[in-house]
Design a protein around this motif. Structure first.
Motif, short mmCIF file in Angstrom:
data_model
loop_
_atom_site.label_atom_id
_atom_site.label_comp_id
_atom_site.label_asym_id
_atom_site.label_seq_id
_atom_site.Cartn_x
_atom_site.Cartn_y
_atom_site.Cartn_z
N THR A 1 -6.13 -15.12 -5.99
CA THR A 1 -5.12 -14.92 -4.96
C THR A 1 -4.91 -16.18 -4.13
OG1 THR A 1 -6.74 -13.95 -3.44
CG2 THR A 1 -5.43 -12.43 -4.80
N SER A 2 -5.95 -16.97 -3.97
CA SER A 2 -5.81 -18.23 -3.24
C SER A 2 -4.97 -19.23 -4.00
CB SER A 2 -7.19 -18.84 -2.96
OG SER A 2 -7.91 -18.03 -2.08
N VAL A 3 -5.13 -19.27 -5.31
CA VAL A 3 -4.37 -20.21 -6.14
C VAL A 3 -2.88 -19.87 -6.12
CG1 VAL A 3 -3.99 -20.95 -8.52
CG2 VAL A 3 -6.30 -20.82 -7.62
N VAL A 4 -2.55 -18.59 -6.18
CA VAL A 4 -1.13 -18.20 -6.23
C VAL A 4 -0.54 -17.94 -4.84
CG1 VAL A 4 -1.26 -17.27 -8.57
CG2 VAL A 4 -1.66 -15.76 -6.63
N SER A 5 -1.36 -18.01 -3.79
CA SER A 5 -0.92 -17.80 -2.40
C SER A 5 -0.28 -16.44 -2.18
CB SER A 5 0.07 -18.88 -1.96
OG SER A 5 -0.52 -20.13 -2.00
N PHE A 6 -0.74 -15.45 -2.90
CA PHE A 6 -0.17 -14.11 -2.80
C PHE A 6 -1.28 -13.07 -2.90
CE2 PHE A 6 1.61 -10.27 -4.75
CZ PHE A 6 2.62 -9.99 -3.83
N CYS A 7 -1.33 -12.18 -1.91
CA CYS A 7 -2.29 -11.10 -1.92
C CYS A 7 -1.54 -9.77 -1.98
CB CYS A 7 -3.17 -11.14 -0.68
SG CYS A 7 -4.38 -9.81 -0.63
N PRO A 8 -1.67 -9.02 -3.08
CA PRO A 8 -0.94 -7.76 -3.20
C PRO A 8 -1.36 -6.71 -2.16
CG PRO A 8 -2.28 -8.15 -5.16
CD PRO A 8 -2.42 -9.34 -4.28
N LEU A 9 -2.56 -6.80 -1.63
CA LEU A 9 -3.00 -5.83 -0.63
C LEU A 9 -2.31 -6.03 0.72
CD1 LEU A 9 -6.82 -5.58 -1.32
CD2 LEU A 9 -5.06 -3.93 -1.85
N TYR A 10 -1.70 -7.19 0.92
CA TYR A 10 -0.96 -7.43 2.16
C TYR A 10 0.38 -6.69 2.17
CZ TYR A 10 -4.02 -11.28 3.73
OH TYR A 10 -5.07 -12.04 4.16
N LEU A 11 0.94 -6.41 1.00
CA LEU A 11 2.27 -5.81 0.92
C LEU A 11 2.40 -4.46 1.62
CD1 LEU A 11 3.49 -6.73 -2.67
CD2 LEU A 11 4.26 -7.67 -0.50
N PRO A 12 1.54 -3.48 1.35
CA PRO A 12 1.72 -2.17 1.99
C PRO A 12 1.62 -2.22 3.51
CG PRO A 12 0.02 -2.05 0.30
CD PRO A 12 0.42 -3.47 0.42
N PHE A 13 0.88 -3.21 4.02
CA PHE A 13 0.69 -3.33 5.46
C PHE A 13 1.66 -4.32 6.10
CE2 PHE A 13 -3.44 -2.23 3.56
CZ PHE A 13 -3.61 -0.98 4.14
#
Length: 67
Positions: free
Chosen positions: A47-59
């Protein structure tokens, strides 16, 4: 995927992953705990490499600063 992780968030995740990797390599974490922690560390690095965390989306969270 729109980035939702800032540089500080990414650096902290990589640091945590490195610490977990060192603990596993030193034999401090063993067995199932080592496997779970290793998988989590791998997810942190990915997630650090792609700068995207899917768990951030719902919140609706984002630590990414737009210019």
């Amino acid at each position: 995927m729109k980035p939702n992780m800032g540089s500080a968030d990414r650096a902290i995740r990589v640091a945590v992953a490195l610490v977990v990797g060192i603990l596993i390599a030193m034999g401090i974490l063993k067995g199932a705990l080592a496997i779970v922690a290793g998988v989590l560390a791998g997810v942190f690095v990915l997630t650090s490499v792609v700068s995207f965390c899917p768990l951030y989306l719902p919140f609706k969270l984002s630590t990414y600063k737009t210019k």
